[in-house]
Design a protein around this motif. Structure first.
Motif, PDB file in Angstrom:
ATOM      1  N   HIS A 174     -29.457  27.303 -19.226  1.00  9.64           N
ATOM      2  CA  HIS A 174     -30.852  27.751 -19.180  1.00  9.64           C
ATOM      3  C   HIS A 174     -31.639  27.392 -20.434  1.00  9.64           C
ATOM      4  O   HIS A 174     -32.684  26.794 -20.360  1.00  9.64           O
ATOM      5  N   ASP A 175     -31.142  27.829 -21.574  1.00  7.58           N
ATOM      6  CA  ASP A 175     -31.949  27.786 -22.780  1.00  7.58           C
ATOM      7  C   ASP A 175     -31.466  26.699 -23.741  1.00  7.58           C
ATOM      8  O   ASP A 175     -30.448  26.852 -24.400  1.00  7.58           O
ATOM      9  N   ASN A 176     -32.226  25.622 -23.804  1.00  2.00           N
ATOM     10  CA  ASN A 176     -31.905  24.554 -24.757  1.00  2.00           C
ATOM     11  C   ASN A 176     -33.035  24.396 -25.758  1.00  2.00           C
ATOM     12  O   ASN A 176     -33.260  23.316 -26.288  1.00  2.00           O
ATOM     13  N   SER A 177     -33.746  25.500 -25.999  1.00  3.20           N
ATOM     14  CA  SER A 177     -34.929  25.414 -26.841  1.00  3.20           C
ATOM     15  C   SER A 177     -34.592  25.070 -28.291  1.00  3.20           C
ATOM     16  O   SER A 177     -35.465  24.711 -29.066  1.00  3.20           O
ATOM     17  N   MET A 178     -33.328  25.192 -28.679  1.00  5.07           N
ATOM     18  CA  MET A 178     -32.933  24.855 -30.046  1.00  5.07           C
ATOM     19  C   MET A 178     -32.100  23.583 -30.096  1.00  5.07           C
ATOM     20  O   MET A 178     -31.773  23.092 -31.152  1.00  5.07           O
ATOM     21  N   LEU A 179     -31.691  23.095 -28.929  1.00  4.27           N
ATOM     22  CA  LEU A 179     -30.697  22.034 -28.930  1.00  4.27           C
ATOM     23  C   LEU A 179     -31.245  20.759 -28.311  1.00  4.27           C
ATOM     24  O   LEU A 179     -30.770  20.316 -27.282  1.00  4.27           O
ATOM     25  N   TYR A 180     -32.254  20.228 -28.911  1.00  3.00           N
ATOM     26  CA  TYR A 180     -32.751  18.947 -28.395  1.00  3.00           C
ATOM     27  C   TYR A 180     -32.714  17.925 -29.517  1.00  3.00           C
ATOM     28  O   TYR A 180     -32.799  18.252 -30.701  1.00  3.00           O
ATOM     29  N   GLU A 181     -32.579  16.697 -29.084  1.00  2.00           N
ATOM     30  CA  GLU A 181     -32.270  15.613 -30.013  1.00  2.00           C
ATOM     31  C   GLU A 181     -33.285  15.477 -31.156  1.00  2.00           C
ATOM     32  O   GLU A 181     -32.909  15.324 -32.316  1.00  2.00           O
ATOM     33  N   LYS A 182     -34.558  15.561 -30.814  1.00  4.30           N
ATOM     34  CA  LYS A 182     -35.584  15.344 -31.829  1.00  4.30           C
ATOM     35  C   LYS A 182     -35.494  16.397 -32.948  1.00  4.30           C
ATOM     36  O   LYS A 182     -35.652  16.090 -34.126  1.00  4.30           O
ATOM     37  N   PHE A 183     -35.234  17.635 -32.541  1.00  2.28           N
ATOM     38  CA  PHE A 183     -35.126  18.728 -33.509  1.00  2.28           C
ATOM     39  C   PHE A 183     -33.915  18.506 -34.416  1.00  2.28           C
ATOM     40  O   PHE A 183     -33.996  18.644 -35.640  1.00  2.28           O
ATOM     41  N   ILE A 184     -32.803  18.126 -33.798  1.00  3.43           N
ATOM     42  CA  ILE A 184     -31.579  17.906 -34.580  1.00  3.43           C
ATOM     43  C   ILE A 184     -31.774  16.721 -35.529  1.00  3.43           C
ATOM     44  O   ILE A 184     -31.443  16.798 -36.716  1.00  3.43           O
ATOM     45  N   ALA A 185     -32.380  15.645 -35.009  1.00  3.10           N
ATOM     46  CA  ALA A 185     -32.589  14.443 -35.835  1.00  3.10           C
ATOM     47  C   ALA A 185     -33.485  14.759 -37.037  1.00  3.10           C
ATOM     48  O   ALA A 185     -33.257  14.262 -38.136  1.00  3.10           O
ATOM     49  N   LYS A 186     -34.470  15.614 -36.806  1.00  2.00           N
ATOM     50  CA  LYS A 186     -35.409  15.971 -37.870  1.00  2.00           C
ATOM     51  C   LYS A 186     -34.719  16.756 -38.999  1.00  2.00           C
ATOM     52  O   LYS A 186     -35.156  16.741 -40.134  1.00  2.00           O
ATOM     53  N   HIS A 187     -33.653  17.448 -38.642  1.00  2.00           N
ATOM     54  CA  HIS A 187     -32.998  18.317 -39.633  1.00  2.00           C
ATOM     55  C   HIS A 187     -31.603  17.829 -40.038  1.00  2.00           C
ATOM     56  O   HIS A 187     -30.792  18.614 -40.519  1.00  2.00           O
ATOM     57  N   LEU A 188     -31.336  16.545 -39.841  1.00  2.00           N
ATOM     58  CA  LEU A 188     -30.036  15.998 -40.263  1.00  2.00           C
ATOM     59  C   LEU A 188     -29.949  16.036 -41.795  1.00  2.00           C
ATOM     60  O   LEU A 188     -30.963  15.937 -42.485  1.00  2.00           O
ATOM     61  N   ASP A 189     -28.731  16.151 -42.303  1.00  2.00           N
ATOM     62  CA  ASP A 189     -28.469  16.071 -43.755  1.00  2.00           C
ATOM     63  C   ASP A 189     -29.195  17.123 -44.589  1.00  2.00           C
ATOM     64  O   ASP A 189     -29.549  16.877 -45.744  1.00  2.00           O
ATOM     65  N   GLU A 190     -29.455  18.283 -44.012  1.00  2.00           N
ATOM     66  CA  GLU A 190     -30.035  19.368 -44.818  1.00  2.00           C
ATOM     67  C   GLU A 190     -28.926  20.043 -45.624  1.00  2.00           C
ATOM     68  O   GLU A 190     -27.771  20.073 -45.191  1.00  2.00           O
ATOM     69  N   PRO A 191     -29.278  20.617 -46.794  1.00  2.00           N
ATOM     70  CA  PRO A 191     -28.226  21.291 -47.579  1.00  2.00           C
ATOM     71  C   PRO A 191     -27.744  22.568 -46.885  1.00  2.00           C
ATOM     72  O   PRO A 191     -28.473  23.136 -46.064  1.00  2.00           O
ATOM     73  N   ALA A 192     -26.538  23.020 -47.226  1.00  4.02           N
ATOM     74  CA  ALA A 192     -25.991  24.245 -46.627  1.00  4.02           C
ATOM     75  C   ALA A 192     -26.893  25.436 -46.939  1.00  4.02           C
ATOM     76  O   ALA A 192     -27.169  26.271 -46.091  1.00  4.02           O
ATOM     77  N   ILE A 193     -27.351  25.505 -48.212  1.00  5.63           N
ATOM     78  CA  ILE A 193     -28.258  26.599 -48.596  1.00  5.63           C
ATOM     79  C   ILE A 193     -29.532  25.990 -49.154  1.00  5.63           C
ATOM     80  O   ILE A 193     -29.496  25.136 -50.053  1.00  5.63           O
ATOM     81  N   LYS A 194     -30.651  26.421 -48.582  1.00  2.00           N
ATOM     82  CA  LYS A 194     -31.939  25.861 -49.000  1.00  2.00           C
ATOM     83  C   LYS A 194     -32.423  26.510 -50.297  1.00  2.00           C
ATOM     84  O   LYS A 194     -32.008  27.619 -50.631  1.00  2.00           O
ATOM     85  N   ASP A 195     -33.308  25.827 -50.978  1.00  2.00           N
ATOM     86  CA  ASP A 195     -33.890  26.390 -52.189  1.00  2.00           C
ATOM     87  C   ASP A 195     -35.405  26.239 -52.108  1.00  2.00           C
ATOM     88  O   ASP A 195     -35.905  25.125 -52.105  1.00  2.00           O
ATOM     89  N   PRO A 196     -36.178  27.293 -52.018  1.00  2.77           N
ATOM     90  CA  PRO A 196     -35.728  28.687 -51.993  1.00  2.77           C
ATOM     91  C   PRO A 196     -35.257  29.092 -50.597  1.00  2.77           C
ATOM     92  O   PRO A 196     -35.712  28.522 -49.602  1.00  2.77           O
ATOM     93  N   ALA A 197     -34.357  30.065 -50.561  1.00  6.24           N
ATOM     94  CA  ALA A 197     -33.893  30.629 -49.285  1.00  6.24           C
ATOM     95  C   ALA A 197     -34.631  31.952 -49.086  1.00  6.24           C
ATOM     96  O   ALA A 197     -34.302  32.949 -49.722  1.00  6.24           O
ATOM     97  N   ARG A 198     -35.659  31.927 -48.247  1.00  7.41           N
ATOM     98  CA  ARG A 198     -36.512  33.125 -48.092  1.00  7.41           C
ATOM     99  C   ARG A 198     -36.857  33.372 -46.627  1.00  7.41           C
ATOM    100  O   ARG A 198     -37.150  32.438 -45.886  1.00  7.41           O
ATOM    101  N   LEU A 199     -36.904  34.652 -46.286  1.00 10.60           N
ATOM    102  CA  LEU A 199     -37.328  35.042 -44.939  1.00 10.60           C
ATOM    103  C   LEU A 199     -38.833  35.302 -44.951  1.00 10.60           C
ATOM    104  O   LEU A 199     -39.380  35.682 -45.982  1.00 10.60           O
ATOM    105  N   PRO A 200     -39.497  35.115 -43.823  1.00 12.32           N
ATOM    106  CA  PRO A 200     -40.948  35.357 -43.816  1.00 12.32           C
ATOM    107  C   PRO A 200     -41.269  36.848 -43.950  1.00 12.32           C
ATOM    108  O   PRO A 200     -40.442  37.692 -43.607  1.00 12.32           O
ATOM    109  N   GLU A 201     -42.452  37.131 -44.454  1.00 10.16           N
ATOM    110  CA  GLU A 201     -42.851  38.537 -44.593  1.00 10.16           C
ATOM    111  C   GLU A 201     -43.669  38.963 -43.387  1.00 10.16           C
ATOM    112  O   GLU A 201     -44.476  38.187 -42.862  1.00 10.16           O
ATOM    113  N   LYS A 202     -43.486  40.211 -42.977  1.00 16.48           N
ATOM    114  CA  LYS A 202     -44.234  40.735 -41.822  1.00 16.48           C
ATOM    115  C   LYS A 202     -45.723  40.751 -42.155  1.00 16.48           C
ATOM    116  O   LYS A 202     -46.110  40.973 -43.308  1.00 16.48           O
TER     117      LYS A 202
END
Lengths: 186, 457
Positions: free
Chosen positions: B166-194
């Motif tokens: 049903h749900d492949n909203s996260m698993l499509y080629e273009k999205f994966i290709a766009k985010h290849l070779d990203e580091p394990a932990i981003k800098d800065p690693a921050r969550l959005p604020e409400k």
């Protein structure tokens, strides 16, 4: 009302009724399919040229993407057509349609039935409509196939550049596939 | 003589038969309408439906309901979510007559073709009752279309990080290709604020925070439905520093002032509808969750004693808005972790306080780390989702678990690269120990996408 008037009115009514019957008889499955195609084709060409071509290719305001929902983008013209077809199926309108191709990007849209293959070849080679009957799932359908022509640069570049395309030399005015309309006959 | 004896036996047996039929009929009839409906369950109900299993009509609508009616019952709860995630196999696709041959093998127009209820012996994850290689029925020719998939077995299609029905909203080629070779932990690693409070303050510039004098609490006594003793001064103190006092929500915004009695009192009949009057989105999502699905059918709330998951059953606690949110202090720090761990006692939950995520959360609430750098239970299970300019908390804590790759964009990828995140979500042992450590296996999806990108150049 005298006799003469009565005869006149009966004659007039009969003529009107018979002409209505002739008119009603003219709405054949083929006429109906042609009319439906005219609407599909006009809507899709308008969306392609006035929305996608303008906003994506000319004004560069927004892109049209296969994953339009996730990417906050416009649906591709082919997806727009397919969404319409799905809504029609759900509304049980008495006909169905699909956009198919001999060179499909999504392989689910390659011809499946013998009639689809024949119709798409006719569309591509002779730029002609194709009409026939076929039986699917125990039901007989009147099936019409219409050539689907590249109307703008957006169609051509997207299809030629797509990673899954089997054909990379489309030009504006080329037949890229066909619209298949089915009307159940019984 | 023998004939007479036979007749006597027949006459003697008949009333017993009638009496037995009546007794059994009365017993079944009583239990069907008044007593124990579990007698009629055709088998253990799946994880998704067991909370409402005795509300037979929720799915069966009427006795001997048609397949169409039962399909409508499935859709009444699940259609909206499927549409939201751009369902890859919606019913409408299969209405096209050119798919008639596929339907003869597997009728994908009906939910029950893949999800049969009361079949515990064949029920797998997400309530699927088909064999794991079901994709084969329609995609036999995938090897020709994608030669890179030739070595894969059909039962691995739905492996986490590959495909979902049903749900492949996260698993499509273009999205994966766009985010290849990203580091394990981003800098800065921050969550959005409400953004809820900011938006309210922007709209209500002239409203000042309410103060104690305004609710005039001293002239009222408090009457809670559970008759528990309420420390009124504590309630007032909690309220005074809460977001409700800041946003013009007074006592009577939630409590009904009961003036018909000889003393003034505040009562509250049912919590969720009161909260809903202001928090509509949150309430809707809560009713769609396993926490609120019983309330959605107007049943008694879900409670710890009914739970199949490992929860603390030493006390029976029922689930309503104020089970997690203290209604007066509205302490979101408490709601984001303590409320969850107050009930959930599975291995994943118990390991949380040993995790790096908890360390970051503890530092954040002590003010030793920036806002948005800590990871609580709610960070992952009730995520803050950005849509346009608005960031809101999704109050359906099951939503991003089916499948768990739904967590990627709204949760994991705020801090981690895509490949690291997908590999972690596919590592069951790592999930169980609450992400103490790093994923041990690289996910094959990324190599496949890299090869595809190369083939294009």
């Amino acid at each position: 009302m005298n006799k003469r008037q009565l005869i006149r009115s009966i004659c007039a009514t009969s003529i009107a009724l018979s002409s209505f019957n002739v008119f009603a008889g003219e709405i054949t499955a083929q006429k109906m399919a042609d009319a439906i195609f005219a609407v599909i084709e006009a809507d899709r060409a308008t969306y392609t040229q006035k929305v996608v071509q303008r906003l994506q290719n000319e004004e560069e305001v927004i892109t049209a993407e296969e994953r339009w929902k996730e990417e906050s983008a416009l649906p591709l013209p082919a997806q727009m057509l397919r969404m319409g077809a799905e809504r029609v199926s759900e509304s049980n309108a008495g006909f169905s349609y699909a956009l198919l191709s001999l060179w499909p990007i999504n392989k689910q849209n390659k011809p499946k039935t013998a009639l689809e293959t024949k119709g798409l070849k006719m569309a591509a080679e002779k730029l002609q409509n194709f009409y026939g009957e076929e039986t699917l799932g125990g039901k007989t359908y009147f099936t019409a196939v219409y050539p689907d022509i590249a109307v703008s640069e957006a169609c051509v570049t997207c299809h030629n550049d797509h990673i899954d395309t089997p054909k990379t030399d489309f030009k504006i005015g080329d037949v890229m596939g066909g619209v298949v309309i089915r009307i159940p006959l019984n | 003589m023998i004939k007479e004896k036979e007749q006597r036996i027949k006459v003697g047996v008949m009333p017993i038969g009638i009496a037995l039929t009546l007794i059994i009929g009365a017993y079944l009839g009583y239990n069907l309408f008044e007593g124990d409906k579990s007698l009629f369950l055709g088998g253990e109900t799946s994880h998704g439906h067991y909370q409402i299993e005795l509300e037979c009509q929720a799915c069966h609508t009427t006795p001997f309901a048609s397949q169409e009616k039962m399909q409508q019952a499935c859709e009444s709860c699940h259609a909206e979510e499927l549409d939201r995630v751009n369902d890859s196999h919606p019913k409408k696709v299969f209405l096209d007559p050119r798919n008639a041959d596929l339907l003869a093998t597997l009728d994908a127009r009906l939910c029950v073709s893949c999800h049969r209820e009361h079949k515990p012996e064949i029920t797998r994850d997400f309530g699927v009752t088909l064999a794991a290689d079901f994709c084969f029925h329609c995609h036999q020719d995938i090897k020709e279309e994608r030669p890179s998939h030739a070595e894969f077995e059909f039962k691995t299609c739905a492996t986490s990080g590959c495909h979902n029905f049903h749900d492949n909203s996260m698993l499509y080629e273009k999205f994966i290709a766009k985010h290849l070779d990203e580091p394990a932990i981003k800098d800065p690693a921050r969550l959005p604020e409400k953004t809820g409070l900011k938006r309210w303050l922007k709209k209500n510039k002239k409203k000042l925070p309410l103060d104690v004098a305004e609710p005039q609490m001293d002239s009222f006594s408090f009457e809670a439905t559970n008759q528990a003793t309420v420390d009124l001064s504590r309630v007032v103190e909690d309220w005074k520093s809460s977001i409700h006092a800041r946003t013009d929500a007074n006592c009577t915004s939630c409590h009904t002032q009961n003036v018909s009695q000889n003393h003034n009192s505040f009562t509250i009949a049912s919590v969720a509808p009161v909260c809903e009057s202001c928090h509509k989105r949150q309430h809707k999502a809560f009713l769609e969750s396993k926490h609120g699905m019983r309330l959605a059918l107007e049943l008694s709330p879900m409670s710890t004693d009914k739970a199949r998951l490992e929860v603390d059953k030493s006390h029976s606690k029922s689930l309503d808005c104020n089970s997690c949110h203290n209604p007066h202090s509205l302490n979101v720090v408490e709601a984001a972790m303590d409320s969850c761990l107050g009930c959930h006692q599975d291995t994943h939950s118990q390991n949380y306080k040993n995790s790096k995520h908890y360390q970051l959360w503890a530092q954040e609430i002590l003010g030793e780390a920036p806002s948005g750098s800590g990871v609580s239970c709610a960070t992952c299970h009730l995520p803050k989702v950005k849509k346009g300019r608005r960031v809101t908390v999704i109050h359906n804590q099951n939503l991003n678990l089916r499948p768990n790759t739904k967590m990627l964009r709204s949760v994991c990828m705020n801090c981690h690269g895509l490949e690291f995140s997908v590999s972690a979500l596919a590592d069951e042992a790592l999930i169980e120990n609450n992400f103490i450590g790093i994923p041990t296996k690289k996910h094959q999806t990324f190599e496949l996408v890299k090869q595809r990108m190369k083939s294009r150049q």
